[in-house]
Motif scaffolding. Structure first.
Motif, PDB file in Angstrom:
ATOM      1  N   ALA A  64      35.854  58.634  38.893  1.00  0.00           N
ATOM      2  CA  ALA A  64      36.425  57.723  37.908  1.00  0.00           C
ATOM      3  C   ALA A  64      36.458  56.313  38.487  1.00  0.00           C
ATOM      4  O   ALA A  64      36.769  56.097  39.650  1.00  0.00           O
ATOM      5  CB  ALA A  64      37.835  58.159  37.535  1.00  0.00           C
ATOM      6  N   SER A  65      36.121  55.354  37.643  1.00  0.00           N
ATOM      7  CA  SER A  65      36.119  53.984  38.143  1.00  0.00           C
ATOM      8  C   SER A  65      37.544  53.460  38.197  1.00  0.00           C
ATOM      9  O   SER A  65      38.383  53.771  37.365  1.00  0.00           O
ATOM     10  CB  SER A  65      35.280  53.094  37.221  1.00  0.00           C
ATOM     11  N   SER A  66      37.799  52.671  39.197  1.00  0.00           N
ATOM     12  CA  SER A  66      39.130  52.097  39.316  1.00  0.00           C
ATOM     13  C   SER A  66      39.154  50.747  38.615  1.00  0.00           C
ATOM     14  O   SER A  66      38.129  50.139  38.343  1.00  0.00           O
ATOM     15  CB  SER A  66      39.505  51.930  40.789  1.00  0.00           C
ATOM     16  N   ASP A  67      40.354  50.260  38.321  1.00  0.00           N
ATOM     17  CA  ASP A  67      40.497  48.979  37.639  1.00  0.00           C
ATOM     18  C   ASP A  67      40.397  47.798  38.597  1.00  0.00           C
ATOM     19  O   ASP A  67      40.411  46.662  38.168  1.00  0.00           O
ATOM     20  CB  ASP A  67      41.837  48.927  36.912  1.00  0.00           C
ATOM     21  N   GLU A  68      40.310  48.078  39.876  1.00  0.00           N
ATOM     22  CA  GLU A  68      40.249  47.010  40.853  1.00  0.00           C
ATOM     23  C   GLU A  68      38.849  46.409  40.899  1.00  0.00           C
ATOM     24  O   GLU A  68      37.852  47.108  40.884  1.00  0.00           O
ATOM     25  CB  GLU A  68      40.620  47.538  42.240  1.00  0.00           C
ATOM     26  N   VAL A  69      38.804  45.089  40.969  1.00  0.00           N
ATOM     27  CA  VAL A  69      37.535  44.379  41.084  1.00  0.00           C
ATOM     28  C   VAL A  69      37.294  44.131  42.566  1.00  0.00           C
ATOM     29  O   VAL A  69      38.191  43.702  43.292  1.00  0.00           O
ATOM     30  CB  VAL A  69      37.583  43.041  40.308  1.00  0.00           C
ATOM     31  N   THR A  70      36.076  44.379  43.009  1.00  0.00           N
ATOM     32  CA  THR A  70      35.769  44.146  44.419  1.00  0.00           C
ATOM     33  C   THR A  70      35.799  42.645  44.698  1.00  0.00           C
ATOM     34  O   THR A  70      35.439  41.839  43.838  1.00  0.00           O
ATOM     35  CB  THR A  70      34.387  44.712  44.779  1.00  0.00           C
ATOM     36  N   PRO A  71      36.229  42.262  45.862  1.00  0.00           N
ATOM     37  CA  PRO A  71      36.315  40.836  46.189  1.00  0.00           C
ATOM     38  C   PRO A  71      34.943  40.160  46.152  1.00  0.00           C
ATOM     39  O   PRO A  71      33.913  40.797  46.305  1.00  0.00           O
ATOM     40  CB  PRO A  71      36.881  40.820  47.610  1.00  0.00           C
ATOM     41  N   ALA A  72      34.968  38.859  45.966  1.00  0.00           N
ATOM     42  CA  ALA A  72      33.728  38.085  45.887  1.00  0.00           C
ATOM     43  C   ALA A  72      33.045  38.046  47.243  1.00  0.00           C
ATOM     44  O   ALA A  72      33.696  37.951  48.283  1.00  0.00           O
ATOM     45  CB  ALA A  72      34.028  36.673  45.408  1.00  0.00           C
ATOM     46  N   THR A  73      31.725  38.103  47.203  1.00  0.00           N
ATOM     47  CA  THR A  73      30.944  37.976  48.428  1.00  0.00           C
ATOM     48  C   THR A  73      30.676  36.498  48.691  1.00  0.00           C
ATOM     49  O   THR A  73      31.029  35.633  47.880  1.00  0.00           O
ATOM     50  CB  THR A  73      29.616  38.743  48.304  1.00  0.00           C
ATOM     51  N   GLY A  74      30.001  36.209  49.782  1.00  0.00           N
ATOM     52  CA  GLY A  74      29.720  34.818  50.142  1.00  0.00           C
ATOM     53  C   GLY A  74      28.775  34.123  49.165  1.00  0.00           C
ATOM     54  O   GLY A  74      28.817  32.900  49.006  1.00  0.00           O
ATOM     55  N   ASN A  75      27.941  34.878  48.458  1.00  0.00           N
ATOM     56  CA  ASN A  75      26.972  34.295  47.523  1.00  0.00           C
ATOM     57  C   ASN A  75      27.566  34.041  46.143  1.00  0.00           C
ATOM     58  O   ASN A  75      26.972  33.332  45.344  1.00  0.00           O
ATOM     59  CB  ASN A  75      25.761  35.212  47.373  1.00  0.00           C
ATOM     60  N   GLU A  76      28.689  34.646  45.844  1.00  0.00           N
ATOM     61  CA  GLU A  76      29.276  34.532  44.514  1.00  0.00           C
ATOM     62  C   GLU A  76      30.253  33.360  44.453  1.00  0.00           C
ATOM     63  O   GLU A  76      30.801  32.926  45.453  1.00  0.00           O
ATOM     64  CB  GLU A  76      29.991  35.836  44.136  1.00  0.00           C
ATOM     65  N   LEU A  77      30.463  32.885  43.247  1.00  0.00           N
ATOM     66  CA  LEU A  77      31.337  31.746  43.011  1.00  0.00           C
ATOM     67  C   LEU A  77      32.613  32.237  42.334  1.00  0.00           C
ATOM     68  O   LEU A  77      32.564  33.019  41.386  1.00  0.00           O
ATOM     69  CB  LEU A  77      30.614  30.732  42.106  1.00  0.00           C
ATOM     70  N   VAL A  78      33.763  31.778  42.812  1.00  0.00           N
ATOM     71  CA  VAL A  78      35.047  32.129  42.210  1.00  0.00           C
ATOM     72  C   VAL A  78      35.575  30.885  41.512  1.00  0.00           C
ATOM     73  O   VAL A  78      35.708  29.826  42.116  1.00  0.00           O
ATOM     74  CB  VAL A  78      36.059  32.606  43.278  1.00  0.00           C
ATOM     75  N   ILE A  79      35.855  31.025  40.199  1.00  0.00           N
ATOM     76  CA  ILE A  79      36.372  29.889  39.431  1.00  0.00           C
ATOM     77  C   ILE A  79      37.695  30.275  38.798  1.00  0.00           C
ATOM     78  O   ILE A  79      38.010  31.454  38.638  1.00  0.00           O
ATOM     79  CB  ILE A  79      35.367  29.432  38.341  1.00  0.00           C
ATOM     80  N   SER A  80      38.449  29.280  38.408  1.00  0.00           N
ATOM     81  CA  SER A  80      39.707  29.479  37.697  1.00  0.00           C
ATOM     82  C   SER A  80      39.533  28.945  36.281  1.00  0.00           C
ATOM     83  O   SER A  80      38.984  27.858  36.077  1.00  0.00           O
ATOM     84  CB  SER A  80      40.829  28.727  38.418  1.00  0.00           C
ATOM     85  N   VAL A  81      39.992  29.694  35.303  1.00  0.00           N
ATOM     86  CA  VAL A  81      39.840  29.321  33.898  1.00  0.00           C
ATOM     87  C   VAL A  81      40.848  28.216  33.573  1.00  0.00           C
ATOM     88  O   VAL A  81      42.041  28.333  33.870  1.00  0.00           O
ATOM     89  CB  VAL A  81      40.057  30.550  32.982  1.00  0.00           C
ATOM     90  N   ASP A  82      40.336  27.149  32.976  1.00  0.00           N
ATOM     91  CA  ASP A  82      41.182  26.032  32.551  1.00  0.00           C
ATOM     92  C   ASP A  82      41.557  26.193  31.090  1.00  0.00           C
ATOM     93  O   ASP A  82      41.029  27.054  30.374  1.00  0.00           O
ATOM     94  CB  ASP A  82      40.448  24.695  32.737  1.00  0.00           C
ATOM     95  N   SER A  83      42.447  25.331  30.638  1.00  0.00           N
ATOM     96  CA  SER A  83      42.876  25.349  29.243  1.00  0.00           C
ATOM     97  C   SER A  83      41.685  25.038  28.333  1.00  0.00           C
ATOM     98  O   SER A  83      40.944  24.088  28.562  1.00  0.00           O
ATOM     99  CB  SER A  83      43.980  24.310  29.045  1.00  0.00           C
ATOM    100  N   GLY A  84      41.481  25.834  27.312  1.00  0.00           N
ATOM    101  CA  GLY A  84      40.406  25.624  26.351  1.00  0.00           C
ATOM    102  C   GLY A  84      39.083  26.261  26.744  1.00  0.00           C
ATOM    103  O   GLY A  84      38.134  26.256  25.956  1.00  0.00           O
ATOM    104  N   ASP A  85      38.980  26.817  27.954  1.00  0.00           N
ATOM    105  CA  ASP A  85      37.734  27.474  28.377  1.00  0.00           C
ATOM    106  C   ASP A  85      37.571  28.814  27.669  1.00  0.00           C
ATOM    107  O   ASP A  85      38.539  29.521  27.394  1.00  0.00           O
ATOM    108  CB  ASP A  85      37.731  27.709  29.883  1.00  0.00           C
TER     109      ASP A  85
END
Length: 133
Positions: A64-85
């Motif tokens: 069964a898949s877990s609800d946890e998302v694996t952490p970002a790797t060095g090649n991936e970009l992590v962004i934060s959602v702003d208002s209106g996005d």
């Protein structure tokens, strides 16, 4: 209709006892043996069915898949959602020019474990490296 009765005095006592013992003793022993075998077979069947069911639940729980998302790797970009996005705008802003925006939205949803395209302010999203130019 004619009935004939055989009395005990007409047949030898030894033959009556032997036939009665033979019929009752061996027949009941056979029936008892068959009942015992059926109970044993029924018990074995239920044990095997329980083991199959239990192992099935164990396998399903393991894969069964877990609800946890694996952490970002060095090649991936992590962004934060702003208002209106929206997820559509985030995907369009961070995808390759040759890639369809729908594919980018789907890839972001899969990577972040999202079931809908709704995002909230302050939510962090991981942009997969295959989307970025």
């Amino acid at each position: 209709m004619v009935h004939s009765w055989v009395t005990a005095s007409s047949a030898p006592v030894s033959s009556i006892r032997k036939s009665a013992t033979f019929k009752s003793g061996s027949t009941f022993k056979k029936l008892a043996s068959i009942r015992h075998q059926l109970k044993l077979a029924r018990g074995v069947f239920f044990i095997i069915a329980f083991l199959i069911l239990f192992s099935g639940f164990t396998i399903v729980h393991t894969f069964a898949s877990s609800d946890e998302v694996t952490p970002a790797t060095g090649n991936e970009l992590v962004i934060s959602v702003d208002s209106g996005d929206t997820l559509w705008e985030v995907a369009r802003a961070h995808k390759k020019d040759s890639m369809d925006t729908r594919q980018a939205v789907h890839a972001i949803q899969q990577r972040n474990g999202l079931t809908t395209s709704e995002v909230t302010v302050g939510q962090t999203l991981i942009i997969p490296s295959r989307l970025m130019p």
